[in-house]
Design an enzyme around this catalytic site. Structure first.
Site: not given
Length: 342
Positions: A157, A212, A230, A322
């Site tokens: 989420v 990235g 989400k 990340g």
């Protein structure tokens, strides 16, 4: 007090799966000291096959093999080529499945089959994968209930931003009336850069890809599908709705010009991609948010406001993207399962 051993099977060894391995490795001693929890990874699978050892794999070796060859099947002694997730689950000894294969929002596979097999085998499950949760939430929740297993999906989420666990634990007893949030770090980065630097959409997206932050194929992020998944999961799990991805009124950010961003700025507003569950409706669309408001977050930050009956507005901010950040949410779910296991 004796250490509690938990055997993990990790399906998926891309950025998130490797992040999980690194976090388990770096926190191993600390988890034993703080929670008497000894995490042992008995199997890891990727597209090439798997590495399986009932006594536990060396995570250093797994990470090095993946880094050097790209194939876990090359793991010395315990590598197995051409084996899929379901076969791995049959062959390995584990207590909890960590399902971190790539998200598929067409049919949720192979994740959904992997999760259902683990649950039917009476195993607990932690996942970061939004696909099956956004498409067939009820199926998964019912399977967990019927098999009396624990199912955690915080990482699906908000990256590292605690939403599900916050609502279920800290806000237990509250009714959540509506939810509004910036739930995608990639689009927030792009829109923040466009506001701060005055750049156009295309070059800003290209820069995000080079760093990235954006995927090579950024479609799911920039067209709002990721945020839509989400908000569906949040509406189902925290508000008791029964909705899927098809129920979201969806608008992405690819048509937003630098001119529009600058005009909004002149009036003291920022353009953000906002996901909302309110009054039976789900929307994901670019919206104006006031500078200085909780939603005026920069970079890859995510933010969510839960409107509740007892606690009024509760707002949480956290990093939305990340591999280590996502792995931290997975680790918190693993610890939560361990705490509630006899």
């Amino acid at each position: 007090m004796a250490n509690k051993k938990m055997r993990l099977c990790i399906l998926g060894f891309g950025a998130v799966g490797q992040g999980v391995a690194k976090v388990i490795q770096s926190k191993h001693e600390e988890l034993i000291e703080r929670y008497t929890l000894d995490l042992v990874v008995t199997a890891i699978a990727d597209r090439s096959g798997a590495a399986i050892n009932p006594d536990g794999l060396d995570l250093d070796v797994a990470l090095n093999v993946k880094d050097e060859t790209g194939k876990l099947a090359q793991y010395p002694e315990y590598g197995v080529a051409d084996i899929d997730g379901l076969e791995v689950l049959d062959r390995c000894e584990y207590d909890t499945l960590v399902e971190v294969t790539p998200t598929n929002i067409e049919d949720g596979e192979p994740t959904q089959s992997n999760i259902l097999k683990a649950m039917n085998d009476k195993k607990d499950v932690v996942t970061s994968n939004k696909g099956p949760l956004a498409l067939n939430f009820k199926t998964l929740i019912n399977a967990a209930r019927e098999n009396n297993v624990r199912f955690r999906f915080e990482a699906a989420v908000g990256g590292t931003m605690p939403v599900i666990n916050l609502a279920r634990e800290s806000l237990a007893g509250n009714k959540i009336h509506s939810v509004q949030g910036i739930l995608n770090g990639t689009t927030n980065y792009i829109l923040s850069r466009m506001a701060n630097e005055g750049t156009e959409y295309e070059p800003t997206l290209k820069e995000a890809q080079e760093l990235g932050i954006a995927e090579t194929n950024p479609y799911q992020d920039v067209e709002g599908l990721d945020a839509a998944c989400k908000i569906v999961i949040i509406a189902n799990s925290l508000m008791g709705w029964d909705v899927t991805l098809d129920d979201v009124d969806l608008h992405g950010i690819s048509n937003i010009s630098s001119n529009a961003v600058q005009l909004a700025l002149k009036d003291g507003y920022l353009i953000k991609l906002v996901a909302e569950a309110n009054d039976g409706k789900l929307t994901v669309a670019p919206m104006l948010v006031k500078e200085g408001s909780p939603f005026a977050v920069n970079g890859t930050l995510n933010v969510i406001t839960l409107k509740t009956d007892l606690s009024d507005d509760v707002t949480v901010v956290g990093v939305g993207a990340g591999s280590i950040e996502t792995a931290s949410a997975i680790l918190s779910d693993i610890i939560s399962i361990a705490k509630h296991t006899n």
